[in-house]
Design an enzyme around this catalytic site. Structure first.
Site, PDB file in Angstrom:
ATOM      1  CB  CYS A 114      -0.946   0.000   1.199  1.00 42.47           C
ATOM      2  SG  CYS A 114      -2.060  -1.405   1.191  1.00 42.47           S
ATOM      3  CG  HIS A 249      -3.398   3.576   2.291  1.00 45.37           C
ATOM      4  ND1 HIS A 249      -3.768   3.192   1.023  1.00 45.37           N
ATOM      5  CD2 HIS A 249      -3.401   2.447   3.057  1.00 45.37           C
ATOM      6  CE1 HIS A 249      -3.978   1.885   1.028  1.00 45.37           C
ATOM      7  NE2 HIS A 249      -3.768   1.414   2.245  1.00 45.37           N
ATOM      8  CG  ASN A 279      -6.669  -0.856   1.167  1.00 43.38           C
ATOM      9  OD1 ASN A 279      -5.972  -0.366   0.287  1.00 43.38           O
ATOM     10  ND2 ASN A 279      -6.182  -1.296   2.311  1.00 43.38           N
TER      11      ASN A 279
HETATM   12  O1  UT7 Z   1      -3.868  -1.154   3.507  1.00 40.59           O
HETATM   13  C1  UT7 Z   1      -3.006  -1.767   4.398  1.00 40.59           C
HETATM   14  C2  UT7 Z   1      -3.259  -1.300   5.744  1.00 40.59           C
HETATM   15  N1  UT7 Z   1      -4.417  -1.952   6.279  1.00 40.59           N
HETATM   16  C3  UT7 Z   1      -5.074  -1.386   7.272  1.00 40.59           C
HETATM   17  O2  UT7 Z   1      -4.732  -0.288   7.673  1.00 40.59           O
HETATM   18  C4  UT7 Z   1      -6.180  -2.157   7.916  1.00 40.59           C
HETATM   19  C5  UT7 Z   1      -6.130  -1.942   9.397  1.00 40.59           C
HETATM   20  N2  UT7 Z   1      -7.149  -2.698  10.120  1.00 40.59           N
HETATM   21  C6  UT7 Z   1      -8.466  -2.424  10.038  1.00 40.59           C
HETATM   22  O3  UT7 Z   1      -8.889  -1.590   9.275  1.00 40.59           O
HETATM   23  C7  UT7 Z   1      -9.391  -3.142  10.987  1.00 40.59           C
HETATM   24  O4  UT7 Z   1      -8.633  -3.832  11.940  1.00 40.59           O
HETATM   25  C8  UT7 Z   1     -10.350  -4.137  10.273  1.00 40.59           C
HETATM   26  C9  UT7 Z   1     -11.375  -3.372   9.461  1.00 40.59           C
HETATM   27  C10 UT7 Z   1      -9.560  -5.071   9.380  1.00 40.59           C
HETATM   28  C11 UT7 Z   1     -11.097  -4.960  11.312  1.00 40.59           C
HETATM   29  O5  UT7 Z   1     -11.781  -4.122  12.193  1.00 40.59           O
HETATM   30  P1  UT7 Z   1     -11.703  -4.390  13.776  1.00 40.59           P
HETATM   31  O6  UT7 Z   1     -12.554  -3.398  14.409  1.00 40.59           O
HETATM   32  O7  UT7 Z   1     -10.249  -4.416  14.125  1.00 40.59           O
HETATM   33  O8  UT7 Z   1     -12.391  -5.808  13.886  1.00 40.59           O
HETATM   34  P2  UT7 Z   1     -11.779  -7.151  14.444  1.00 40.59           P
HETATM   35  O9  UT7 Z   1     -10.844  -7.750  13.461  1.00 40.59           O
HETATM   36  O10 UT7 Z   1     -11.282  -6.911  15.822  1.00 40.59           O
HETATM   37  O11 UT7 Z   1     -13.083  -8.048  14.533  1.00 40.59           O
HETATM   38  C12 UT7 Z   1     -14.168  -7.703  15.378  1.00 40.59           C
HETATM   39  C13 UT7 Z   1     -15.259  -8.711  15.186  1.00 40.59           C
HETATM   40  C14 UT7 Z   1     -14.798 -10.163  15.288  1.00 40.59           C
HETATM   41  O12 UT7 Z   1     -15.807 -10.895  15.925  1.00 40.59           O
HETATM   42  P3  UT7 Z   1     -15.654 -11.303  17.470  1.00 40.59           P
HETATM   43  O13 UT7 Z   1     -14.371 -12.102  17.544  1.00 40.59           O
HETATM   44  O14 UT7 Z   1     -15.572 -10.016  18.220  1.00 40.59           O
HETATM   45  O15 UT7 Z   1     -16.887 -12.086  17.717  1.00 40.59           O
HETATM   46  C15 UT7 Z   1     -14.682 -10.588  13.849  1.00 40.59           C
HETATM   47  O16 UT7 Z   1     -14.902 -11.970  13.698  1.00 40.59           O
HETATM   48  O17 UT7 Z   1     -15.834  -8.566  13.880  1.00 40.59           O
HETATM   49  C16 UT7 Z   1     -15.835  -9.828  13.231  1.00 40.59           C
HETATM   50  N3  UT7 Z   1     -15.652  -9.607  11.800  1.00 40.59           N
HETATM   51  C17 UT7 Z   1     -16.663  -9.435  10.937  1.00 40.59           C
HETATM   52  N4  UT7 Z   1     -17.990  -9.451  11.108  1.00 40.59           N
HETATM   53  C18 UT7 Z   1     -18.755  -9.244  10.028  1.00 40.59           C
HETATM   54  C19 UT7 Z   1     -14.483  -9.506  11.121  1.00 40.59           C
HETATM   55  N5  UT7 Z   1     -14.739  -9.274   9.825  1.00 40.59           N
HETATM   56  C20 UT7 Z   1     -16.081  -9.239   9.698  1.00 40.59           C
HETATM   57  C21 UT7 Z   1     -16.923  -9.034   8.583  1.00 40.59           C
HETATM   58  N6  UT7 Z   1     -18.252  -9.041   8.802  1.00 40.59           N
HETATM   59  N7  UT7 Z   1     -16.455  -8.807   7.344  1.00 40.59           N
END
Ligand code: UT7
Length: 322
Positions: A114, A249, A279
């Site tokens: 990225c 980004h 993204n």
């Molecule tokens: O471009 C390169 C750089 N990349 C980035 O900067 C990305 C950085 N990270 C992020 O943007 C975020 O961490 C994400 C958008 C990837 C994830 O968001 P989050 O708030 O960190 O969610 P999480 O991974 O902690 O997941 C929270 C919950 C989980 O469920 P439990 O374990 O709390 O029950 C996941 O299983 O959300 C669940 N989950 C989803 N639910 C519905 C994860 N993905 C999904 C989904 N739909 N697509």
């Protein structure tokens, strides 16, 4: 007067196929509400089979050259950032070179995920300042739809396809200090396992799909990007108030908003495309830049701060006077 890299033109290309969150939710265990709340993404563009990184990069480059009033004869070099090249070699940049009808100069690809466009800008700017080139196309072009793991809802809903390009032209800085003021690129290979593709053509026929520890990347993104923008401002003796536009980004709306707040910029001074493009990795910054210059929001004379972070980890920033 020292030589400066003037941002002479920008261009963009997005595949015509738009995929909404609801459409993804038909095959992936997710929802429009979750995706919008956690990322700000509403939709993304997905490439058709003929829309490769070279094809889309060529279209974006053509638009950037047209905007700059330049032709193939003005292109001394092509630097293309991508994690999804058409082939292992030749470089996708050279497929673009051929398609544009450029028959001289150099071309190569940059693999910095990225952050690739910021890396490309940095290399091109340093070459131009040193007198090694007068006109350089810097392109970010990505087809992440082809490296996503559709069983992993934590990543497959986050990305889209597209390309953005800028044409840099060597120019005298003049009193208005137009051009790239400075670029700052960094990497920390020890963090390579929090965002990567688990394969490549060099690995026993395993092309690989994207793997990410989202929370860890999020944490590093907020810290590193904040450091990087401060570094760019300090290098030029400038402060938050001098920045007219932030073109960040486009990974997550929450990261973008945090960066805007850190700089004290009102939301209308932060360019956001993540809602419509998701993204697009190396293409996200030039796509956002092309959009905001194209619709007249970013005007000549504006001071624009660019930043990106991605797999590597690799990150960086650039300060540009339009
Ligand atoms: O471009 C390169 C750089 N990349 C980035 O900067 C990305 C950085 N990270 C992020 O943007 C975020 O961490 C994400 C958008 C990837 C994830 O968001 P989050 O708030 O960190 O969610 P999480 O991974 O902690 O997941 C929270 C919950 C989980 O469920 P439990 O374990 O709390 O029950 C996941 O299983 O959300 C669940 N989950 C989803 N639910 C519905 C994860 N993905 C999904 C989904 N739909 N697509």
């Amino acid at each position: 007067m020292p030589i400066r890299s003037i941002l002479a033109g920008t261009g963009a290309y997005l595949p015509s196929r738009v995929v909404s969150n609801d459409e993804l939710a038909r095959t992936v265990d997710t929802s429009d509400a979750w995706i919008q709340e956690r990322t700000g993404i509403r939709q993304r563009h997905f490439a058709a089979p003929h829309e490769t990184a070279a094809f889309m990069g060529t279209e974006a480059a053509r638009a950037a050259l047209a905007a700059a009033g330049a032709t193939a004869a003005d292109v001394d070099g092509i630097i293309l950032a991508t994690s999804t090249p058409d082939q292992a070699f030749p470089a996708t940049a050279l497929r673009v070179q051929a398609a544009l009808g450029v028959t001289h100069g150099f071309g190569f690809d940059i693999a910095a995920a990225c952050a690739g466009f910021i890396y490309g800008l940095s290399v091109a700017d340093n070459m131009i300042r040193a007198g090694g080139a007068k006109g350089v196309l810097v392109i970010g072009s990505e087809v992440y739809s082809r490296i996503l793991n559709w069983q992993d809802r934590g990543t497959c809903v986050l990305f889209g396809d597209g390309a953005g390009a800028v044409f840099l032209r060597a120019g005298e800085g003049s009193g208005s200090d137009r051009g790239i003021l400075s670029t700052h690129i960094h990497a920390q290979g020890t963090l390579g396992d929090i965002l990567y593709v688990d394969g490549a053509v060099g690995q026993h026929d395993k092309p690989g799909t994207l793997v990410m520890n989202g929370r860890e990347v999020f944490r590093h993104a907020v810290t590193r990007l904040a450091e990087s923008v401060e570094e760019a401002l300090a290098a030029n003796g400038l402060g938050h108030r001098d920045v007219d536009w932030l073109v960040p980004h486009q990974a997550n709306r929450r990261i973008i908003d945090a960066m805007g707040r850190k700089l004290g910029l009102p939301p209308e001074r932060v360019v956001v495309t993540v809602d419509r493009h998701a993204n697009t990795s190396a293409a996200s910054v030039p796509l956002a830049l092309a959009e905001a210059i194209g619709d007249g929001r970013i005007r000549p004379g504006s001071l624009v701060l660019l930043e990106a972070l991605g797999g590597g980890l690799a990150w960086g920033s650039a300060l540009v006077r339009l």
